[in-house]
Scaffold this motif. Sequence first.
Motif, PDB file in Angstrom:
ATOM      1  N   SER A   1       0.824  -1.225   0.000  1.00 59.38           N
ATOM      2  CA  SER A   1       0.000   0.000   0.000  1.00 59.38           C
ATOM      3  C   SER A   1       0.854   1.271   0.000  1.00 59.38           C
ATOM      4  O   SER A   1       0.324   2.363  -0.153  1.00 59.38           O
ATOM      5  CB  SER A   1      -0.976  -0.014   1.169  1.00 59.38           C
ATOM      6  N   LEU A   2       2.160   1.148   0.140  1.00 57.89           N
ATOM      7  CA  LEU A   2       3.024   2.336   0.007  1.00 57.89           C
ATOM      8  C   LEU A   2       3.176   2.743  -1.461  1.00 57.89           C
ATOM      9  O   LEU A   2       3.464   3.895  -1.768  1.00 57.89           O
ATOM     10  CB  LEU A   2       4.425   2.058   0.579  1.00 57.89           C
ATOM     11  N   VAL A   3       3.005   1.768  -2.359  1.00 51.37           N
ATOM     12  CA  VAL A   3       3.227   2.079  -3.780  1.00 51.37           C
ATOM     13  C   VAL A   3       1.975   1.918  -4.644  1.00 51.37           C
ATOM     14  O   VAL A   3       1.918   2.460  -5.748  1.00 51.37           O
ATOM     15  CB  VAL A   3       4.361   1.206  -4.383  1.00 51.37           C
ATOM     16  N   ALA A   4       0.965   1.164  -4.145  1.00 48.80           N
ATOM     17  CA  ALA A   4      -0.196   0.858  -4.986  1.00 48.80           C
ATOM     18  C   ALA A   4      -1.493   1.371  -4.355  1.00 48.80           C
ATOM     19  O   ALA A   4      -1.596   1.495  -3.140  1.00 48.80           O
ATOM     20  CB  ALA A   4      -0.282  -0.644  -5.216  1.00 48.80           C
ATOM     21  N   ARG A   5      -2.485   1.661  -5.225  1.00 46.17           N
ATOM     22  CA  ARG A   5      -3.824   2.067  -4.756  1.00 46.17           C
ATOM     23  C   ARG A   5      -4.868   1.154  -5.395  1.00 46.17           C
ATOM     24  O   ARG A   5      -4.548   0.397  -6.321  1.00 46.17           O
ATOM     25  CB  ARG A   5      -4.082   3.521  -5.130  1.00 46.17           C
ATOM     26  N   ASP A   6      -6.098   1.218  -4.908  1.00 51.10           N
ATOM     27  CA  ASP A   6      -7.192   0.391  -5.443  1.00 51.10           C
ATOM     28  C   ASP A   6      -6.758  -1.072  -5.561  1.00 51.10           C
ATOM     29  O   ASP A   6      -6.927  -1.706  -6.602  1.00 51.10           O
ATOM     30  CB  ASP A   6      -7.637   0.889  -6.832  1.00 51.10           C
ATOM     31  N   ILE A   7      -6.193  -1.583  -4.469  1.00 48.12           N
ATOM     32  CA  ILE A   7      -5.637  -2.943  -4.506  1.00 48.12           C
ATOM     33  C   ILE A   7      -6.779  -3.969  -4.463  1.00 48.12           C
ATOM     34  O   ILE A   7      -7.542  -3.997  -3.505  1.00 48.12           O
ATOM     35  CB  ILE A   7      -4.683  -3.148  -3.313  1.00 48.12           C
ATOM     36  N   PRO A   8      -6.928  -4.802  -5.495  1.00 46.16           N
ATOM     37  CA  PRO A   8      -8.046  -5.751  -5.506  1.00 46.16           C
ATOM     38  C   PRO A   8      -7.823  -6.899  -4.529  1.00 46.16           C
ATOM     39  O   PRO A   8      -6.680  -7.209  -4.162  1.00 46.16           O
ATOM     40  CB  PRO A   8      -8.061  -6.261  -6.954  1.00 46.16           C
ATOM     41  N   GLY A   9      -8.918  -7.533  -4.101  1.00 46.00           N
ATOM     42  CA  GLY A   9      -8.845  -8.659  -3.168  1.00 46.00           C
ATOM     43  C   GLY A   9      -7.944  -9.777  -3.673  1.00 46.00           C
ATOM     44  O   GLY A   9      -7.280 -10.465  -2.885  1.00 46.00           O
ATOM     45  N   LYS A  10      -7.915  -9.942  -4.993  1.00 48.36           N
ATOM     46  CA  LYS A  10      -7.101 -11.030  -5.559  1.00 48.36           C
ATOM     47  C   LYS A  10      -5.617 -10.848  -5.253  1.00 48.36           C
ATOM     48  O   LYS A  10      -4.854 -11.814  -5.218  1.00 48.36           O
ATOM     49  CB  LYS A  10      -7.303 -11.122  -7.075  1.00 48.36           C
ATOM     50  N   ALA A  11      -5.193  -9.609  -5.037  1.00 49.25           N
ATOM     51  CA  ALA A  11      -3.774  -9.366  -4.735  1.00 49.25           C
ATOM     52  C   ALA A  11      -3.418 -10.017  -3.403  1.00 49.25           C
ATOM     53  O   ALA A  11      -2.368 -10.661  -3.268  1.00 49.25           O
ATOM     54  CB  ALA A  11      -3.493  -7.866  -4.696  1.00 49.25           C
ATOM     55  N   ARG A  12      -4.302  -9.869  -2.423  1.00 45.33           N
ATOM     56  CA  ARG A  12      -4.046 -10.457  -1.096  1.00 45.33           C
ATOM     57  C   ARG A  12      -4.055 -11.991  -1.188  1.00 45.33           C
ATOM     58  O   ARG A  12      -3.221 -12.673  -0.577  1.00 45.33           O
ATOM     59  CB  ARG A  12      -5.118  -9.956  -0.115  1.00 45.33           C
ATOM     60  N   VAL A  13      -4.992 -12.519  -1.967  1.00 44.93           N
ATOM     61  CA  VAL A  13      -5.086 -13.977  -2.120  1.00 44.93           C
ATOM     62  C   VAL A  13      -3.805 -14.505  -2.766  1.00 44.93           C
ATOM     63  O   VAL A  13      -3.225 -15.511  -2.317  1.00 44.93           O
ATOM     64  CB  VAL A  13      -6.322 -14.352  -2.987  1.00 44.93           C
TER      65      VAL A  13
END
Length: 349
Positions: A77-89
């Motif tokens: 989250s320091l470099v990206a915004r609108d992070i989709p749920g799939k990123a965490r998965v």
Amino acid sequence: METKVYKIKRNAMEMEKIREAADIIRDGGLAAFPTETVYGLGADAMNPEASKKIYAAKGRPSDNPLIVHISSWEDVSLVARDIPGKARVLSDAFWPGPLTMILYKKHQVPKETTGGLDTVAVRMPRDEIALRLIEASGCLIAAPSANTSGRPSPTLADHVFQDLEGRIPIILDGGEVGIGIESTIIDLTEEIPVILRPGRITKEMLEQVIGEVRVDPGLMAEDEKVKPKAPGMKYRHYAPKASLVLVEGQEEKVIAKINVLAEELQKQEKKVGIIGTDETVSRYVGDVVVSIGAREDEESIARHLYRILRDFDDSGVDMIYSESFSSQGIGQAIMNRLLKAAAHQILEV
Ligand code: AMP
Ligand code: MG
């Protein structure tokens, strides 16, 4: 500039050497380090002047963005915004590991790091030296492969030294890398995620955790007009000094064909290189015959690929014939890199 090479004993994790490289990066300089995929050339990702030094040292085109290396999920989250749920998965399943995610970037990330794009590439490497370096630097580390642009990615510290001696202050030598080809890149800014570069994490593995995944049609295309979406994939990454031709078909026919072609060239006083596998290598007649690994163990093939291509450049062969590989699993990544090196010259038998 003198280039120091520090061998790091992995069981001792010699932190004082890693800290020296970390300090250089924090001060806006460059340091090369091992990752599990290939060696990386690192700089502070949030410092535009530092990122520019990477392009200068490698001779890399400035529109080819860098991957930002992080050491914890929170760093995303320091470099990206609108992070989709799939990123965490995907992070839970594959990080730390050889997977790079493309996400929308925060404005704080300098355009020098992302090649002017509105997206950013992020990866958490598994290699312990890489992770300790990121932590000790207190930075997020932008790092492309630590080769001169246009040469195969480095899988040994010595490859980095060959390409960048005198251009960078320090190389951390962690021995031969484990995987040998660059990370899988997945674009999560699309409704259905798209693989922009195949790697050790295969389409099948990704689909098991996030469902449908597409492959960028520009990837395997021979047609110059179908451009890959990852800017780096459009470059003819690496052209061996000798011409490389892949031969595809049933094993016996491939061996026979390569031997006939090799003999013809040898009659014309040409020096021929052949890339076989553990299963077939003893059956070839050429001037420099090497095994790239065992077909039973495709990971060994990935690990040796770039070293073998580099070695051929040093051996002065005029022509190289290579067996080809499956387009399933990690074979897809191997064929993607080989086809690029061969400029898509493939012979069916
Ligand atoms: P390297 O680190 O040398 O393996 O190169 C990084 C690769 O990631 C190149 O092929 C880049 O084009 C690709 N890449 C980095 N950032 C992005 C991005 N924002 N969108 C698409 N591809 C990217
Ligand atoms: Mg590269």
